[in-house]
Design an enzyme around this catalytic site. Structure first.
Site, PDB file in Angstrom:
ATOM      1  N   CYS A   1     -14.524  60.050  62.765  1.00 51.36           N
ATOM      2  CA  CYS A   1     -15.213  58.765  62.273  1.00 51.36           C
ATOM      3  C   CYS A   1     -14.318  57.637  62.016  1.00 51.36           C
ATOM      4  O   CYS A   1     -14.945  56.737  61.719  1.00 51.36           O
ATOM      5  CB  CYS A   1     -16.161  59.003  60.954  1.00 51.36           C
ATOM      6  SG  CYS A   1     -15.138  59.975  59.622  1.00 51.36           S
TER       7      CYS A   1
ATOM      8  N   HIS B   1     -15.778  53.534  56.007  1.00 58.99           N
ATOM      9  CA  HIS B   1     -14.180  53.873  56.191  1.00 58.99           C
ATOM     10  C   HIS B   1     -13.694  52.414  56.816  1.00 58.99           C
ATOM     11  O   HIS B   1     -14.089  51.865  57.648  1.00 58.99           O
ATOM     12  CB  HIS B   1     -14.128  54.964  57.320  1.00 58.99           C
ATOM     13  CG  HIS B   1     -14.396  56.127  56.881  1.00 58.99           C
ATOM     14  ND1 HIS B   1     -14.796  56.606  55.432  1.00 58.99           N
ATOM     15  CD2 HIS B   1     -14.158  57.314  57.498  1.00 58.99           C
ATOM     16  CE1 HIS B   1     -14.785  58.088  55.521  1.00 58.99           C
ATOM     17  NE2 HIS B   1     -14.416  58.375  56.676  1.00 58.99           N
TER      18      HIS B   1
END
Length: 346
Positions: A136, A249
């Site tokens: 990710c 993130h």
């Protein structure tokens, strides 16, 4: 989000349907308004029996088993590696095409590792049964690096990540919530999921340390980025940090290009023209992307774009994306959509 080529799927299994990524995947399916006649929700024995609403109907979660894949055309896996290793071969044996969110198959030569905005050609003539979606943190990184590589060439990449707890699963998400509430009420809390307390803290290690000094998460970033960009010799260094946010993130990226750019505006325009990227970059007006903008969005946001004056052809920028959405569930759905688009054309 536009996925228009999934309407011909007759049967879809979602393995890990009650996890954070599985739940997001189901929400994306609902948003797409594409009806798949047979959707099978598979999870651990602990979650079996739960009900999930899909298109107004209650669907029961089943325990994952070999028999559960009979007649399944496509299976999405977002489960721990040991579950992937056990059940993906069984799904393949039953005839399913598997899109896998784990690291199990990502670096195998015969398995495409795909971000559809970056390397859809990997699926054009694909006749196998397993496709992997990357880590990710790698997905947002390659979205930004690909246009830079195409126009200027890449010499070296240094990236530091600021990764939310949801990347470590539901238990990690809950640990941050519980620890934060307890500490605000003067109650000490011990770490259960993480090696140290995560609330009001940053942990500069994600994954086990490897002999070369990288952690497993950092090594994924290096190897997966090289594979997707088809640049096996690319110089890339990664440091991965867990931070006390729930979703999103962030990546601080430093790139040394092979050819110089005229000015930062050229880079902004380049990024702004790329599918999947959205530029938010007016720091003089306090405009830059944060977790708030990223959460729930299909886009990877880019900001704080500036020249690195310490080297020739140097560039710095900040990326952030919803790690559960574009970092996992949406990318998997886009892989399926791209694969079926090419199959319709053939």
């Amino acid at each position: 989000m536009k996925v228009t080529n999934l309407e011909n799927i007759r049967s879809l299994a979602i393995v890990g349907a009650t996890g954070l990524v599985g739940t997001e995947f189901l929400e994306l399916l609902a948003e797409s308004k594409i009806r798949i006649p047979d959707i099978r929700l598979l999870a651990s024995h602990e979650s079996a029996g739960e009900s999930v609403e899909i298109a107004g109907e209650e669907v029961k979660v089943e325990a994952v088993s070999a028999q559960a894949f009979q007649g399944v055309e496509v299976a999405f896996f977002s489960v721990p590696t040991e579950v992937t290793e056990k059940y993906v071969p069984l799904a393949v044996k039953a005839g399913a095409v598997v899109v896998d969110d784990s690291s199990t198959y990502r670096l195998q030569d015969e398995v495409p590792l795909v971000v559809p905005e970056v390397n859809p050609q990997e699926l054009r003539t694909f006749t196998g049964q397993i496709v992997s979606t990357p880590n990710c943190t790698v997905t947002p990184l390659v979205l930004a690096l690909k246009p830079l590589a195409d126009r200027f060439g890449l010499k070296r990449v240094i990236v530091s990540t600021y990764q939310s707890v949801s990347g470590a699963g539901r238990a990690a998400y809950e640990e941050l919530s519980v620890q934060t509430a307890a500490l605000l009420n003067g109650q000490p809390q011990e770490a259960q999921v993480f090696s140290h307390r995560i609330a009001f803290n940053c942990l500069p290690q994600i994954g086990a340390e490897l002999p070369n000094g990288n952690t497993s998460e950092e090594e994924k970033m290096v190897r997966e980025t090289r594979k997707i960009l088809q640049m096996p010799e690319l110089g890339i260094s990664a440091t991965c940090v867990r931070v006390p946010t729930f979703f999103g993130h962030g990546l601080s990226v430093n790139v040394e290009l092979k050819k110089d750019f005229d000015d930062v505006e050229e880079i902004r325009e380049l990024f702004d023209g790329c599918a999947g990227l959205k530029v938010l970059d007016k720091p003089s007006h306090q405009i830059f992307p944060t977790c708030v903008e990223a959460a729930g969005s299909d886009f990877t946001f880019v900001g704080r774009i500036k020249r690195d004056h310490s080297i020739k052809s140097g560039l710095n920028f900040w990326l952030i994306t919803d790690n559960i959405r574009k970092g996992a569930a949406l990318n998997a759905l886009q892989i399926m959509d791209t694969l079926f688009k090419y199959r319709k054309m053939s």
